[in-house]
Design a protein around this motif. Structure first.
Motif, mmCIF file in Angstrom:
data_model
loop_
_atom_site.group_PDB
_atom_site.id
_atom_site.type_symbol
_atom_site.label_atom_id
_atom_site.label_comp_id
_atom_site.label_asym_id
_atom_site.label_seq_id
_atom_site.Cartn_x
_atom_site.Cartn_y
_atom_site.Cartn_z
ATOM 1 N N GLY A 151 -1.684 2.675 -3.168
ATOM 2 C CA GLY A 151 -2.552 1.737 -3.810
ATOM 3 C C GLY A 151 -2.690 0.756 -3.411
ATOM 4 O O GLY A 151 -2.549 0.048 -2.165
ATOM 5 N N ARG A 152 -3.259 -0.776 -3.278
ATOM 6 C CA ARG A 152 -3.507 -2.416 -2.761
ATOM 7 C C ARG A 152 -3.901 -2.830 -3.717
ATOM 8 O O ARG A 152 -4.295 -3.378 -5.467
ATOM 9 N N TRP A 153 -2.964 -4.940 -3.549
ATOM 10 C CA TRP A 153 -2.917 -6.026 -4.344
ATOM 11 C C TRP A 153 -4.420 -6.254 -3.260
ATOM 12 O O TRP A 153 -4.439 -6.211 -2.208
ATOM 13 N N CYS A 204 -9.203 3.635 -7.208
ATOM 14 C CA CYS A 204 -10.434 2.663 -8.805
ATOM 15 C C CYS A 204 -10.813 1.313 -7.161
ATOM 16 O O CYS A 204 -11.854 0.858 -7.729
ATOM 17 N N ILE A 205 -10.002 1.385 -6.471
ATOM 18 C CA ILE A 205 -10.495 0.414 -5.236
ATOM 19 C C ILE A 205 -12.112 0.928 -4.791
ATOM 20 O O ILE A 205 -12.545 -0.150 -4.617
ATOM 21 N N VAL A 206 -12.252 1.763 -4.794
ATOM 22 C CA VAL A 206 -13.174 2.704 -4.241
ATOM 23 C C VAL A 206 -14.482 2.476 -4.991
ATOM 24 O O VAL A 206 -15.464 1.966 -4.650
ATOM 25 N N GLY A 207 -14.362 2.674 -6.248
ATOM 26 C CA GLY A 207 -14.796 2.539 -7.406
ATOM 27 C C GLY A 207 -15.198 0.975 -7.849
ATOM 28 O O GLY A 207 -16.388 0.378 -7.558
ATOM 29 N N TYR A 208 -14.364 0.531 -7.455
ATOM 30 C CA TYR A 208 -14.598 -1.101 -7.702
ATOM 31 C C TYR A 208 -15.713 -1.718 -6.444
ATOM 32 O O TYR A 208 -15.886 -2.647 -6.666
#
Length: 131
Positions: free
Chosen positions: A66-68, A81-85
Motif C-alpha cells: 500500500g501507500r501513504w 483502494c489506491i486505484v479505486g480512490y
C-alpha cells in the motif's frame, strides 16, 4: 484492480469454453498457472506481518502492499483502494491538528509519529513547539 482482473479472467474462461480444444488449451494452461501462483502467494503472505490498516476498506496489509497519500488525505491505502480512490471524485476531509484540533494550514510531522503514521500539526502549534 485485482477485482477487475478477476472479472476479466472469468469472462475469458467462460468465452474460451466455447472455443475448439486446440484454442482453449493454452487459455486453460494460463489460467491454471495463475491459480497456482495465487495459491502460492496466499500461503506465503499468511505469515507476513500486516501492520497497516487501509483507510477505505479497513483491511490490514503489509506496508509494501500500500501507500501513504501525502496530500490532504493523510491516509494509508492498500494497493486496490489506491486505484479505486484515484478513479473517483471522492474529496477527503481536511486533516485536524493532533494538538489543537484545528484544520488550518500546517504540515505532516514525520519525526515523531506515534501510530505507524505521521500526524498533522497546524502552523501555530508547530511554531510553539519550536520555541
Amino acid at each position: 484492480a485485482v477485482r477487475e482482473w478477476c472479472a476479466a479472467l472469468e469472462e475469458l474462461r467462460v468465452e474460451s469454453s466455447t472455443w475448439p480444444a486446440a484454442a482453449c488449451g493454452p487459455v486453460e494452461a494460463a489460467l491454471g498457472r495463475l491459480r497456482d501462483e495465487a495459491s502460492s502467494y496466499r500461503a506465503w503472505s499468511r505469515d507476513r506481518p500486516r501492520t497497516c490498516r487501509c483507510r477505505r476498506c479497513h483491511g490490514w496489509f503489509e506496508a509494501t502492499r500500500g501507500r501513504w497519500l501525502l496530500g490532504w488525505e493523510g491516509w494509508w491505502l492498500c494497493s486496490d483502494c489506491i486505484v479505486g480512490y484515484i478513479l473517483t471524485d471522492e474529496v477527503p476531509e481536511a486533516p485536524c491538528c493532533r494538538n489543537c484540533g484545528s484544520t488550518g494550514c500546517g504540515h505532516w510531522d514525520w519525526e515523531t509519529w506515534e501510530v505507524l503514521e505521521p500526524q498533522w500539526i497546524c502552523r501555530k502549534c508547530r511554531q510553539q513547539s519550536i520555541r
